[in-house]
Design an enzyme around this catalytic site. Structure first.
Site, mmCIF file in Angstrom:
data_model
loop_
_atom_site.group_PDB
_atom_site.id
_atom_site.type_symbol
_atom_site.label_atom_id
_atom_site.label_comp_id
_atom_site.label_asym_id
_atom_site.label_seq_id
_atom_site.Cartn_x
_atom_site.Cartn_y
_atom_site.Cartn_z
ATOM 1 N N LEU A 412 0.861 -1.177 0.000
ATOM 2 C CA LEU A 412 0.000 0.000 0.000
ATOM 3 C C LEU A 412 0.900 1.230 0.000
ATOM 4 O O LEU A 412 1.989 1.214 0.579
ATOM 5 C CB LEU A 412 -0.905 0.031 1.234
ATOM 6 N N ASP A 413 0.440 2.319 -0.642
ATOM 7 C CA ASP A 413 1.175 3.579 -0.549
ATOM 8 C C ASP A 413 1.381 3.950 0.908
ATOM 9 O O ASP A 413 0.555 3.617 1.766
ATOM 10 C CB ASP A 413 0.383 4.713 -1.218
ATOM 11 N N MET A 414 2.456 4.653 1.182
ATOM 12 C CA MET A 414 2.735 5.068 2.547
ATOM 13 C C MET A 414 1.539 5.802 3.155
ATOM 14 O O MET A 414 1.189 5.603 4.320
ATOM 15 C CB MET A 414 3.972 5.971 2.589
ATOM 16 N N SER A 415 0.876 6.637 2.362
ATOM 17 C CA SER A 415 -0.211 7.461 2.893
ATOM 18 C C SER A 415 -1.526 6.709 3.022
ATOM 19 O O SER A 415 -2.461 7.205 3.641
ATOM 20 C CB SER A 415 -0.412 8.688 2.001
ATOM 21 N N THR A 416 -1.629 5.518 2.424
ATOM 22 C CA THR A 416 -2.868 4.731 2.454
ATOM 23 C C THR A 416 -2.879 3.814 3.666
ATOM 24 O O THR A 416 -1.881 3.169 3.973
ATOM 25 C CB THR A 416 -3.001 3.889 1.173
#
Length: 565
Positions: A412-416
């Site tokens: 997952l993206d860091m921000s997700t």
């Protein structure tokens, strides 16, 4: 005494209430300083009111986007500066050309103006353009096209005739076999010898006929190919000549792009990029707003205070750029240049070096001998990054130590935030990898969008590739992008926001973020998206549901975790 600086613009409103930043803007990740925002607002008003030039930004007279199909937006920059007299104001710049010009009133000039009438670049471009015309004429020559059609027709005819001859040879071989059997059954030795001799001669004749047919068509095709090759040799020679002329002109151009820093040190593009991973400067290097602004400031002994760049007008078809939104400097073209130009300036801290996961914990939702499923917090790396090693993977390694290791299945993206599954054995890893590849895994994301959708569901198919000039951003690219498909479903609209379910059918980097924000997608960025929308407290994207077959029992497993927004 420094030369006059006609591009300096004074603030139109009092700025006594504004405090100056202690350090200069870190240009690759920043929140614009209030003075930069004030300068940007003043420049935007100038763009709406000026009458000196015309450019189709896709805006009406009130600055509202009108979605004109031929509109082209542009990146602008403002640099707040202090003159030697102590007066504060700002400089303005645009990236590349504007209204087909390099020089326009109110804006700083380019580092080097390649479009001047007496400049070497225009003169050096003449023979290159002439070669381009020659190449185009040869490639479009009717005789070349006729020869290619003739070769294609002849090649197909040759294949047909050779195949027909082979079929006749197969039939002849079968007939000779029957004749040989009959001769052997006659018990007449003399007749058998004569028959076998005759059959052998027939076989030799058929093979010779096939060779002759091949030879005839080889001569025909080779003659046509030689004429086609003659065209191609001319084209290749011209292209090689063009390449050499372009390289020579490019190197000369690189040497004329010279960038100042606060110490008065100049470096050319060639010098700046020589020691980088890509020693040839990318196209357009030095044409962005930030280098222009800093160079002009240092030329006129002004002190840089703060920097900001914003997009003005319609979004391009490939990138996601929103009208009036601020954006960082690009990495590939600007990072090496600005590293030289900002030498010695005290910069804001690089937030990309800060570990946002510090103090956060990972929730383990499920674990057994084969897999571990976790709920990843927002702003937490799935795997180690370039600058930060702390991640879900490294945390789990400390907990689950085995001879086989810990296997990353997806990210997952860091921000997700949301659900991640890891394998604890090679067998489990192989099973889960296969399920992801064959799309046997079902994923559902929850997202909050900045705006209200008018439809209830739909599918988005926009192919994606990495932005080579500005990683980690992704571009929509129908020519070189990888297929990316997303199904979406509206949950509700409320107070100017839309809550949606997102079902990615592929797993491209930033797929959901781009598909939501892009003008040909939902055209509504996810709330808090610092890359494709507007930065907020967090990215409102959550991997809510994850379903797959257990690697050992083959039973279907479904996990769900509610979002914290």
């Amino acid at each position: 005494m420094p030369a006059p600086a006609p591009c300096f613009t004074a603030f139109k409103k009092p700025i006594e209430g504004y405090s100056l930043p202690e350090r200069f803007t870190f240009p690759f990740c920043y929140e614009p300083h209030p003075l930069s925002e004030l300068a940007a607002s003043q420049l935007q008003q100038h763009l709406l009111n000026q009458q000196n030039w015309q450019h189709n930004f896709g805006l009406d007279n009130h600055g509202v986007l009108n979605q004109h199909p031929e509109a082209i937006g542009k990146m602008f920059g403002v640099l707040v500066v202090r003159k030697q007299s102590g007066e504060l104001g700002y400089l303005s710049a645009f990236s590349g050309k504007l209204a087909e010009q390099n020089l326009l009133p109110h804006f700083v000039p380019p580092i080097f103006d390649m479009l001047t009438n007496d400049g070497f670049f225009l003169g050096g471009s003449v023979p290159i353009n002439q070669i381009n015309q020659q190449v185009e004429q040869l490639e479009c020559d009717p005789q070349r096209a006729l020869l290619q059609r003739q070769w294609t027709t002849a090649h197909q005819q040759a294949q047909d005739e050779l195949e027909a001859h082979r079929q006749l040879m197969i039939q002849g071989r079968e007939q000779r076999k029957q004749q040989r059997i009959l001769a052997e059954q006659s018990n007449d030795a003399q007749q058998l010898r004569e028959t076998l001799d005759c059959l052998a001669k027939q076989s030799v004749a058929e093979k010779a006929s096939l060779k002759q047919l091949k030879r005839k068509w080889d001569v025909n095709l080779n003659e046509l190919q030689a004429q086609i090759d003659a065209f191609q040799e001319q084209i290749d020679a011209l292209k090689e000549q063009r390449k050499n002329l372009s390289n020579t002109l490019q190197q000369r151009l690189f040497s004329h792009y010279r960038f100042l820093n606060q110490y008065g040190t100049e470096k050319s593009l060639g010098e700046i990029f020589r020691l980088t991973a890509n020693p040839v400067p990318p196209a357009g290097s030095g044409e962005c707003a930030a280098p222009k602004l800093l160079h002009y400031a240092f030329q006129h002994q002004m002190t840089p205070i703060s920097l900001a760049e914003f997009w003005w007008g319609a979004s391009p078809k490939s990138e996601i750029r929103q009208h009036k939104k601020f954006y960082p400097a690009c990495q590939n073209k600007c990072q090496p240049i600005l590293a030289h130009m900002l030498d010695g300036l005290k910069l804001d801290d690089n937030p990309l070096l800060h570990n946002p996961a510090q103090g956060k914990e990972i929730d383990i939702i499920y674990q057994d001998e084969a897999i571990v499923v976790v709920n990843k917090p927002a702003e937490f790396l799935s795997v180690p990054g370039v600058n930060i090693q702390d991640s879900v993977y490294t945390r789990l390694q400390q907990t689950f130590s085995s001879d086989e290791g810990l296997f990353v299945i997806h990210r997952l993206d860091m921000s997700t935030s949301g659900l991640l599954v890891f394998a604890l054995t090679r067998r489990a890893n192989k099973s889960l990898q296969k399920q992801f590849i064959t799309r046997g895994v079902e994923k559902r994301y929850l997202a909050l969008l900045a705006g209200e959708l008018q439809q209830s569901h739909g599918d988005i198919r926009l192919p994606l590739r990495g932005d080579l000039d500005d990683r980690p951003r992704q571009l929509v690219c129908f020519e070189h992008g990888k297929p990316a498909d997303t199904h979406w479903q509206l949950i509700e609209c409320r107070d100017g926001f839309s809550k949606v379910y997102l079902y990615p059918k592929t797993g491209r980097t930033h797929q959901l973020r781009v598909h939501c924000a892009h003008v040909e997608g939902l055209n509504l960025p996810i709330v808090g998206d610092d890359l494709y929308g507007t930065k907020g407290a967090r990215l409102h994207l959550h991997a809510e549901s994850l379903s797959f077959d257990h690697p050992y029992t083959k039973q279907r497993m479904t996990f769900m975790v509610d979002a914290e927004f």
